[in-house]
Write a protein that holds these residues in place. Structure first.
Motif, PDB file in Angstrom:
ATOM      1  N   PRO A 145     -18.055-100.928 -21.780  1.00  9.14           N
ATOM      2  CA  PRO A 145     -19.252-101.652 -21.313  1.00  9.14           C
ATOM      3  C   PRO A 145     -19.161-102.166 -19.888  1.00  9.14           C
ATOM      4  CG  PRO A 145     -17.919-103.096 -22.671  1.00  9.14           C
ATOM      5  CD  PRO A 145     -17.214-101.763 -22.663  1.00  9.14           C
ATOM      6  N   TRP A 146     -17.939-102.290 -19.321  1.00  7.66           N
ATOM      7  CA  TRP A 146     -17.797-103.006 -18.065  1.00  7.66           C
ATOM      8  C   TRP A 146     -18.383-102.290 -16.862  1.00  7.66           C
ATOM      9  CZ3 TRP A 146     -17.316-107.867 -17.996  1.00  7.66           C
ATOM     10  CH2 TRP A 146     -16.662-108.532 -19.035  1.00  7.66           C
ATOM     11  N   PRO A 147     -18.316-100.973 -16.735  1.00  9.68           N
ATOM     12  CA  PRO A 147     -18.950-100.359 -15.561  1.00  9.68           C
ATOM     13  C   PRO A 147     -20.439-100.652 -15.445  1.00  9.68           C
ATOM     14  CG  PRO A 147     -17.427 -98.826 -16.554  1.00  9.68           C
ATOM     15  CD  PRO A 147     -17.505 -99.988 -17.485  1.00  9.68           C
ATOM     16  N   ARG A 148     -21.164-100.606 -16.546  1.00  9.85           N
ATOM     17  CA  ARG A 148     -22.593-100.868 -16.475  1.00  9.85           C
ATOM     18  C   ARG A 148     -22.870-102.342 -16.184  1.00  9.85           C
ATOM     19  NH1 ARG A 148     -27.252 -99.796 -21.039  1.00  9.85           N
ATOM     20  NH2 ARG A 148     -28.984 -99.656 -19.595  1.00  9.85           N
ATOM     21  N   ARG A 149     -22.089-103.240 -16.780  1.00  6.69           N
ATOM     22  CA  ARG A 149     -22.271-104.659 -16.499  1.00  6.69           C
ATOM     23  C   ARG A 149     -21.939-104.963 -15.042  1.00  6.69           C
ATOM     24  NH1 ARG A 149     -19.204-107.069 -21.883  1.00  6.69           N
ATOM     25  NH2 ARG A 149     -20.676-106.242 -23.436  1.00  6.69           N
ATOM     26  N   THR A 150     -20.871-104.349 -14.539  1.00  9.16           N
ATOM     27  CA  THR A 150     -20.507-104.565 -13.140  1.00  9.16           C
ATOM     28  C   THR A 150     -21.608-104.080 -12.216  1.00  9.16           C
ATOM     29  OG1 THR A 150     -18.168-104.307 -13.713  1.00  9.16           O
ATOM     30  CG2 THR A 150     -18.767-104.073 -11.391  1.00  9.16           C
ATOM     31  N   ARG A 151     -22.203-102.962 -12.534  1.00  5.65           N
ATOM     32  CA  ARG A 151     -23.285-102.436 -11.697  1.00  5.65           C
ATOM     33  C   ARG A 151     -24.482-103.379 -11.696  1.00  5.65           C
ATOM     34  NH1 ARG A 151     -25.102 -96.435 -12.781  1.00  5.65           N
ATOM     35  NH2 ARG A 151     -23.231 -96.054 -11.543  1.00  5.65           N
ATOM     36  N   ARG A 152     -24.803-103.968 -12.829  1.00  4.52           N
ATOM     37  CA  ARG A 152     -25.922-104.911 -12.869  1.00  4.52           C
ATOM     38  C   ARG A 152     -25.649-106.120 -11.983  1.00  4.52           C
ATOM     39  NH1 ARG A 152     -27.062-104.945 -19.426  1.00  4.52           N
ATOM     40  NH2 ARG A 152     -28.094-102.904 -19.542  1.00  4.52           N
ATOM     41  N   VAL A 153     -24.413-106.619 -12.038  1.00  6.81           N
ATOM     42  CA  VAL A 153     -24.068-107.761 -11.188  1.00  6.81           C
ATOM     43  C   VAL A 153     -24.155-107.378  -9.716  1.00  6.81           C
ATOM     44  CG1 VAL A 153     -22.220-109.358 -10.568  1.00  6.81           C
ATOM     45  CG2 VAL A 153     -22.635-108.810 -12.972  1.00  6.81           C
ATOM     46  N   LEU A 154     -23.690-106.178  -9.372  1.00  8.13           N
ATOM     47  CA  LEU A 154     -23.744-105.735  -7.978  1.00  8.13           C
ATOM     48  C   LEU A 154     -25.178-105.534  -7.513  1.00  8.13           C
ATOM     49  CD1 LEU A 154     -20.767-103.196  -7.896  1.00  8.13           C
ATOM     50  CD2 LEU A 154     -20.847-105.501  -6.930  1.00  8.13           C
ATOM     51  N   TYR A 155     -26.051-105.088  -8.409  1.00  5.35           N
ATOM     52  CA  TYR A 155     -27.460-104.943  -8.041  1.00  5.35           C
ATOM     53  C   TYR A 155     -28.079-106.298  -7.698  1.00  5.35           C
ATOM     54  CZ  TYR A 155     -27.650-100.055  -9.495  1.00  5.35           C
ATOM     55  OH  TYR A 155     -27.468 -98.695  -9.584  1.00  5.35           O
ATOM     56  N   SER A 171     -23.029-102.505  -2.430  1.00  2.77           N
ATOM     57  CA  SER A 171     -22.896-102.457  -3.890  1.00  2.77           C
ATOM     58  C   SER A 171     -22.399-101.098  -4.352  1.00  2.77           C
ATOM     59  CB  SER A 171     -24.249-102.780  -4.533  1.00  2.77           C
ATOM     60  OG  SER A 171     -24.669-104.083  -4.196  1.00  2.77           O
ATOM     61  N   VAL A 172     -22.932-100.037  -3.755  1.00  2.00           N
ATOM     62  CA  VAL A 172     -22.491 -98.683  -4.134  1.00  2.00           C
ATOM     63  C   VAL A 172     -21.026 -98.477  -3.792  1.00  2.00           C
ATOM     64  CG1 VAL A 172     -22.813 -96.233  -3.664  1.00  2.00           C
ATOM     65  CG2 VAL A 172     -24.806 -97.722  -3.951  1.00  2.00           C
ATOM     66  N   LEU A 173     -20.610 -98.912  -2.612  1.00  2.00           N
ATOM     67  CA  LEU A 173     -19.211 -98.743  -2.207  1.00  2.00           C
ATOM     68  C   LEU A 173     -18.272 -99.561  -3.080  1.00  2.00           C
ATOM     69  CD1 LEU A 173     -19.595 -98.758   1.687  1.00  2.00           C
ATOM     70  CD2 LEU A 173     -19.321 -96.789   0.163  1.00  2.00           C
ATOM     71  N   LEU A 174     -18.678-100.780  -3.424  1.00  2.00           N
ATOM     72  CA  LEU A 174     -17.841-101.600  -4.294  1.00  2.00           C
ATOM     73  C   LEU A 174     -17.716-101.002  -5.687  1.00  2.00           C
ATOM     74  CD1 LEU A 174     -18.980-105.223  -3.314  1.00  2.00           C
ATOM     75  CD2 LEU A 174     -16.774-104.143  -2.840  1.00  2.00           C
ATOM     76  N   PHE A 175     -18.810-100.441  -6.202  1.00  2.00           N
ATOM     77  CA  PHE A 175     -18.748 -99.824  -7.530  1.00  2.00           C
ATOM     78  C   PHE A 175     -17.837 -98.600  -7.516  1.00  2.00           C
ATOM     79  CE2 PHE A 175     -20.338 -96.987 -10.862  1.00  2.00           C
ATOM     80  CZ  PHE A 175     -20.278 -97.834 -11.962  1.00  2.00           C
ATOM     81  N   ARG A 176     -17.937 -97.791  -6.473  1.00  2.00           N
ATOM     82  CA  ARG A 176     -17.068 -96.619  -6.381  1.00  2.00           C
ATOM     83  C   ARG A 176     -15.604 -97.024  -6.229  1.00  2.00           C
ATOM     84  NH1 ARG A 176     -18.964 -91.520  -5.443  1.00  2.00           N
ATOM     85  NH2 ARG A 176     -21.237 -91.287  -5.407  1.00  2.00           N
ATOM     86  N   ALA A 177     -15.358 -98.102  -5.512  1.00  2.00           N
ATOM     87  CA  ALA A 177     -13.987 -98.563  -5.355  1.00  2.00           C
ATOM     88  C   ALA A 177     -13.429 -99.148  -6.652  1.00  2.00           C
ATOM     89  CB  ALA A 177     -13.916 -99.604  -4.234  1.00  2.00           C
ATOM     90  N   ALA A 178     -14.289 -99.791  -7.450  1.00  2.00           N
ATOM     91  CA  ALA A 178     -13.838-100.389  -8.701  1.00  2.00           C
ATOM     92  C   ALA A 178     -13.591 -99.343  -9.782  1.00  2.00           C
ATOM     93  CB  ALA A 178     -14.856-101.419  -9.187  1.00  2.00           C
TER      94      ALA A 178
END
Length: 315
Positions: A222-232, A270-277
């Motif tokens: 579940p964490w990738p999708r939750r992380t993306r919502r926070v980054l958005y 946000s996109v760069l942080l998600f790719r890095a995470a």
């Protein structure tokens, strides 16, 4: 030719056995009862409004006005009619059902979902140069939700041209009135697509992120999708800071231009942080083969596991 980014993995024996277990939908009545109860309480308050106003001290002197009396009396049948409609809907509502078997997907009462979809009709993406066969797309029209797009054989013959299939995933990924095991259904659906007997389908990484399934272990993710919502949400912070500290009065072009640049900068960050995470999520698409077949490329992490949680639903 296989794309260098294609990740070819192997389904272990536990997953091969799990895909033969039928997963049935379970009704989720808690949210439905809560929503109907809230609406019923609202209509009950509307129906009781004439009585509440009649006993209020500050309104007794105004009850002799004909307009006020008619308005108050009109609330009584309105609230009573709303309560009756809710009661009727609760008695006659038909819960939707879904079955994910190793032969087909069977549904009833689901808008946009096929009534019967045989897995033997799955086909690869016929578009020249297509990198994926199963992917997420935005819904057509005014609705804002994701749809799962893949291809099946056309009507008439299994040798006919492939046709596009789109099924909305909102019923599996957000709270709703139909299912209480949306994650289990989505995982079973994804497992059937991954283990297609007709052809090895290439599944886009976004499908795993959206359904919360790890592409290597097939465990909850579940964490990738939750992380993306926070980054958005964080992506609009630079624009908010710009508008908050901008000098007033400021030229409109400066305010709008700075806001647009801040939004673009926040989205890019946000996109760069998600790719890095989660860098490994962008290594797909993912392609799976059965445990009896030889796999090219790196072996799946799932093949080294001792077991896999099975579905609670029985055939």
């Amino acid at each position: 030719m296989i794309s260098p980014a294609l990740q070819r993995l192997r389904l272990d024996d536990a997953l091969e056995q799990e895909r033969r277990v039928t997963v049935a939908s379970r009704a989720s009545r808690s949210l439905g009862v809560a929503v109907l109860g809230l609406l019923g309480l609202t209509f009950a308050l509307v129906a009781a409004m004439p009585l509440l106003l009649a006993v209020a001290p500050d309104t007794r002197d105004r009850l002799d006005e004909p307009v006020a009396m008619m308005a108050l009396l009109a609330l009584l049948p309105l609230g009573a009619g709303g309560c009756w409609l809710l009661w009727r809907h609760a008695r006659t509502a038909r819960m939707a059902e879904m079955l994910v078997t190793d032969l087909a997907l069977i549904t009833s009462g689901l808008d946009g979902w096929p009534v019967h979809l045989a897995w033997s009709s799955l086909r690869p993406n016929p578009a020249p140069g297509a990198r994926t066969d199963v992917e997420l797309v935005m819904a057509r029209g005014d609705s804002a939700h994701h749809e799962l797009r893949f291809f099946t054989a056309g009507p008439g013959s299994v040798e006919s041209a492939a046709v596009e299939q789109r099924i909305p995933l909102a019923a599996l990924t957000v709270p709703h009135l139909h299912f209480g095991n949306g994650h289990e259904l989505g995982r079973a659906l994804l497992l059937q697509l991954a283990s297609s007997a007709t052809t090895a389908l290439r599944i886009d990484s976004e499908v795993f992120v959206h359904l919360g399934v790890h592409p290597r272990t097939w465990l909850p993710m579940p964490w990738p999708r939750r992380t993306r919502r926070v980054l958005y949400v964080m992506a609009i912070v630079p624009a908010g800071l710009w508008m908050w500290q901008a000098a007033w009065p400021a030229p409109i072009w400066q305010l709008v231009g700075g806001t647009v640049l801040a939004l673009v900068a926040g989205a890019l960050a946000s996109v760069l942080l998600f790719r890095a995470a989660f860098p490994w999520l962008h290594a797909g698409p993912w392609q799976y083969m059965g445990s009896h077949a030889s796999s090219e490329g790196p072996a799946s992490g799932a093949s080294r596991r001792k077991g896999q949680p099975r579905s609670s639903a029985k055939r």
